[in-house]
Design a protein around this motif. Structure first.
Motif, short mmCIF file in Angstrom:
data_model
loop_
_atom_site.label_atom_id
_atom_site.label_comp_id
_atom_site.label_asym_id
_atom_site.label_seq_id
_atom_site.Cartn_x
_atom_site.Cartn_y
_atom_site.Cartn_z
N THR A 46 -6.19 -6.01 -14.63
CA THR A 46 -5.38 -5.51 -13.53
C THR A 46 -4.57 -6.62 -12.88
O THR A 46 -5.09 -7.71 -12.65
CB THR A 46 -6.27 -4.87 -12.43
OG1 THR A 46 -7.17 -3.95 -13.04
CG2 THR A 46 -5.46 -4.15 -11.39
N LEU A 47 -3.31 -6.33 -12.58
CA LEU A 47 -2.49 -7.15 -11.71
C LEU A 47 -2.52 -6.46 -10.36
O LEU A 47 -2.11 -5.30 -10.24
CB LEU A 47 -1.05 -7.24 -12.22
CG LEU A 47 -0.88 -7.84 -13.60
CD1 LEU A 47 0.57 -7.70 -14.06
CD2 LEU A 47 -1.29 -9.30 -13.61
N VAL A 48 -3.03 -7.14 -9.35
CA VAL A 48 -3.18 -6.55 -8.02
C VAL A 48 -2.15 -7.17 -7.09
O VAL A 48 -2.13 -8.40 -6.91
CB VAL A 48 -4.60 -6.76 -7.46
CG1 VAL A 48 -4.75 -6.05 -6.11
CG2 VAL A 48 -5.65 -6.26 -8.45
N ILE A 49 -1.29 -6.33 -6.53
CA ILE A 49 -0.28 -6.78 -5.59
C ILE A 49 -0.83 -6.54 -4.20
O ILE A 49 -0.92 -5.39 -3.75
CB ILE A 49 1.06 -6.04 -5.81
CG1 ILE A 49 1.53 -6.23 -7.26
CG2 ILE A 49 2.10 -6.51 -4.81
CD1 ILE A 49 2.71 -5.36 -7.67
N ASP A 50 -1.29 -7.61 -3.55
CA ASP A 50 -1.86 -7.53 -2.20
C ASP A 50 -0.71 -7.43 -1.20
O ASP A 50 0.16 -8.31 -1.17
CB ASP A 50 -2.69 -8.77 -1.89
CG ASP A 50 -3.94 -8.89 -2.74
OD1 ASP A 50 -4.40 -7.87 -3.26
OD2 ASP A 50 -4.45 -10.02 -2.86
N CYS A 51 -0.72 -6.37 -0.39
CA CYS A 51 0.37 -6.12 0.55
C CYS A 51 -0.17 -6.09 1.98
O CYS A 51 -1.00 -5.23 2.31
CB CYS A 51 1.03 -4.78 0.24
SG CYS A 51 1.68 -4.65 -1.44
N ASN A 52 0.33 -6.97 2.82
CA ASN A 52 -0.04 -6.99 4.22
C ASN A 52 0.94 -6.06 4.95
O ASN A 52 1.92 -6.51 5.55
CB ASN A 52 0.00 -8.41 4.78
CG ASN A 52 -0.50 -8.49 6.20
OD1 ASN A 52 -0.42 -7.53 6.95
ND2 ASN A 52 -1.00 -9.64 6.58
N VAL A 53 0.67 -4.76 4.86
CA VAL A 53 1.52 -3.72 5.45
C VAL A 53 0.63 -2.63 6.04
O VAL A 53 -0.55 -2.54 5.72
CB VAL A 53 2.47 -3.10 4.39
CG1 VAL A 53 3.45 -4.14 3.85
CG2 VAL A 53 1.70 -2.48 3.24
N GLU A 54 1.20 -1.80 6.89
CA GLU A 54 0.47 -0.67 7.46
C GLU A 54 0.34 0.48 6.46
O GLU A 54 -0.67 1.16 6.40
CB GLU A 54 1.16 -0.17 8.74
CG GLU A 54 1.09 -1.15 9.90
CD GLU A 54 -0.33 -1.34 10.39
OE1 GLU A 54 -1.08 -0.36 10.48
OE2 GLU A 54 -0.69 -2.50 10.68
N ASP A 55 1.42 0.72 5.70
CA ASP A 55 1.48 1.87 4.78
C ASP A 55 1.99 1.37 3.43
O ASP A 55 3.03 0.70 3.38
CB ASP A 55 2.42 2.92 5.36
CG ASP A 55 2.52 4.17 4.53
OD1 ASP A 55 2.23 4.14 3.32
OD2 ASP A 55 2.90 5.21 5.10
N LEU A 56 1.29 1.68 2.36
CA LEU A 56 1.67 1.19 1.03
C LEU A 56 2.88 1.91 0.42
O LEU A 56 3.41 1.46 -0.59
CB LEU A 56 0.49 1.33 0.07
CG LEU A 56 -0.61 0.30 0.18
CD1 LEU A 56 -1.74 0.62 -0.79
CD2 LEU A 56 -0.08 -1.10 -0.08
N GLY A 57 3.32 3.01 1.01
CA GLY A 57 4.39 3.81 0.42
C GLY A 57 5.65 3.04 0.11
O GLY A 57 6.19 3.12 -1.00
N GLU A 58 6.16 2.28 1.07
CA GLU A 58 7.39 1.52 0.87
C GLU A 58 7.19 0.43 -0.19
O GLU A 58 8.06 0.23 -1.04
CB GLU A 58 7.82 0.90 2.20
CG GLU A 58 9.20 0.29 2.17
CD GLU A 58 9.65 -0.17 3.55
OE1 GLU A 58 10.13 -1.33 3.64
OE2 GLU A 58 9.51 0.60 4.51
#
Length: 127
Positions: A8-20
């Protein structure tokens, strides 16, 4: 003896909502969105990949945004021990399901149980 492989390539996102973020990476990589809420808690989104490609997972995190790798194995303890001999440091065992590790370079990665029904192809066999 045990097996392992990049899974797996995991894209860690420091965001409130992953949709965007999922929409951006979907368009950037040409991969459809499989789900925006894999576990029902808003923490994971998945993009479509072929069976012989690594899974692409977006993860909502509290730390800075980054990318990390997951290595899947049929023997967590043996794989962690193998990676320790190479210089990696175990950071944390999460619910006895996976290990967060740190490479000698400082990069974080995870060692996880098999993630797909069929464990393979492209397996490495270790003593």
């Amino acid at each position: 003896m045990h097996h392992s492989r990049l899974c797996t390539l995991v894209i860690d996102c420091n965001v409130e909502d992953l949709g965007e973020s999922a929409t951006f990476w979907s368009h950037a990589l040409g991969k459809a969105i499989v789900t925006l809420d894999q576990d029902g808690d808003g923490r994971y989104a998945e993009l479509a990949t072929a069976e012989d490609e690594p899974i692409i997972l977006l993860q909502r995190v509290a730390h800075e945004s980054r990318v990390h790798l997951d290595i899947e194995t049929d023997d967590l303890q043996a794989e962690v021990a193998r990676l320790e001999k190479l210089g990696a440091t175990p950071v944390a065992c999460v619910r006895d399901r996976w290990w967060v590790m740190q490479a000698p370079s400082g990069h974080r990665f995870c060692v996880v149980q098999p993630q797909r029904d069929r464990f393979g192809p492209h397996l490495n066999l270790w003593d």
